[in-house]
Design an enzyme around this catalytic site. Structure first.
Site, PDB file in Angstrom:
ATOM      1  N   ASP A  32     -36.497 -12.748  -8.735  1.00 14.10           N
ATOM      2  CA  ASP A  32     -36.538 -14.185  -8.666  1.00 14.10           C
ATOM      3  C   ASP A  32     -35.494 -14.583  -7.327  1.00 14.10           C
ATOM      4  O   ASP A  32     -34.280 -13.569  -7.409  1.00 14.10           O
ATOM      5  CB  ASP A  32     -36.657 -15.024  -9.833  1.00 14.10           C
ATOM      6  CG  ASP A  32     -36.851 -16.018  -9.463  1.00 14.10           C
ATOM      7  OD1 ASP A  32     -37.474 -16.647  -8.669  1.00 14.10           O
ATOM      8  OD2 ASP A  32     -35.884 -16.708 -10.410  1.00 14.10           O
ATOM      9  N   ASP A  71     -34.420 -17.995  -6.433  1.00 16.66           N
ATOM     10  CA  ASP A  71     -33.509 -19.373  -7.035  1.00 16.66           C
ATOM     11  C   ASP A  71     -33.151 -19.513  -8.480  1.00 16.66           C
ATOM     12  O   ASP A  71     -33.679 -19.043  -9.158  1.00 16.66           O
ATOM     13  CB  ASP A  71     -34.379 -20.652  -7.170  1.00 16.66           C
ATOM     14  CG  ASP A  71     -34.692 -20.712  -5.571  1.00 16.66           C
ATOM     15  OD1 ASP A  71     -34.036 -20.733  -5.096  1.00 16.66           O
ATOM     16  OD2 ASP A  71     -35.829 -20.967  -5.577  1.00 16.66           O
TER      17      ASP A  71
END
Length: 228
Positions: A11, A13
């Protein structure tokens, strides 16, 4: 027994970055005068709260998030993105996050960033991390070759990340049973992919995911001393 292909998924953010690039892009466009300072902030904060709560209407959000670049056009938007990369992203790219990615690359793993942020914002960020494979929210391009504000295909959000990763693997002639997957994420929004992967890693996890990771015996990794 055939050795499985190792795949490392990240991922973006609050996982590789200590900020939310999508939200920060919105704040940036507000700062450079592209959006109404009061109304845009209100709606941006509202959408972000829905994202954290797992209730985001992704189609409505992407239309909102890309409205300024749609109206400003390609040349101005690309120039603004370069400035965003210099002023907002570059200062928060941490060596420990770069090293985490590079460690998997040195080991020969296939590496991809899997993010719910759109490809316009994330393409140059993936390049900073040296990652060629980006699974992000794809954007429809109109007859003029520029962004329309609509999503192209399945958005890479929640269960959509599982779908998009499966499509990415299939494009390489691989199935889930032929790979050994590690996935790094901070958010319970990513539970579908964390549960699908062989080695889920709760990375800079929020309180909800941290509790769940402790209950399930998942690895917990804190790349940053603190994160918003």
């Amino acid at each position: 027994m055939t050795r499985k292909t190792k795949v490392a998924l990240f991922d973006l953010d609050h996982t590789l970055l200590p900020i939310d690039s999508d939200y920060s892009w919105g704040v940036f466009t507000q700062a450079i005068g592209w959006t109404d300072p009061v109304e845009f902030k209100r709606r941006n904060d509202e959408f972000y709260a829905h994202y954290k709560a797992g209730t985001l209407d992704v189609d409505a959000y992407v239309r909102f998030a890309t409205d300024a670049i749609r109206l400003k056009g390609r040349e101005a938007s690309l120039a603004a993105r370069e400035r965003f990369m210099r002023e907002v992203i570059a200062p928060v790219v941490r060596p420990q996050a770069l090293e985490l990615v590079r460690g998997h690359q040195r080991a020969g793993d296939r590496v991809a960033i899997v993010t719910a942020t759109n490809e316009f914002v994330t393409e140059p960020i993936a390049r900073v991390f040296g990652v060629e494979e980006l699974i992000a929210v794809r954007l429809v391009l109109g007859p003029d070759g520029w962004i329309t504000g609509e999503i192209d295909g399945e958005p890479s959000l929640r269960a959509g990340k599982v779908t998009r990763v499966g499509e990415w693997l299939a494009a390489q002639g691989l199935g889930w049973d032929e790979v050994e997957t590690t996935f790094y994420s901070d958010s319970p929004n990513d539970l579908p992919l964390l549960e699908r992967c062989d080695h889920p890693v709760a990375t800079n996890a929020d309180d909800t995911l941290r509790r769940l990771a402790l209950q399930r015996g998942w690895r917990i990794l804190d790349l940053f001393a603190s994160h918003p």
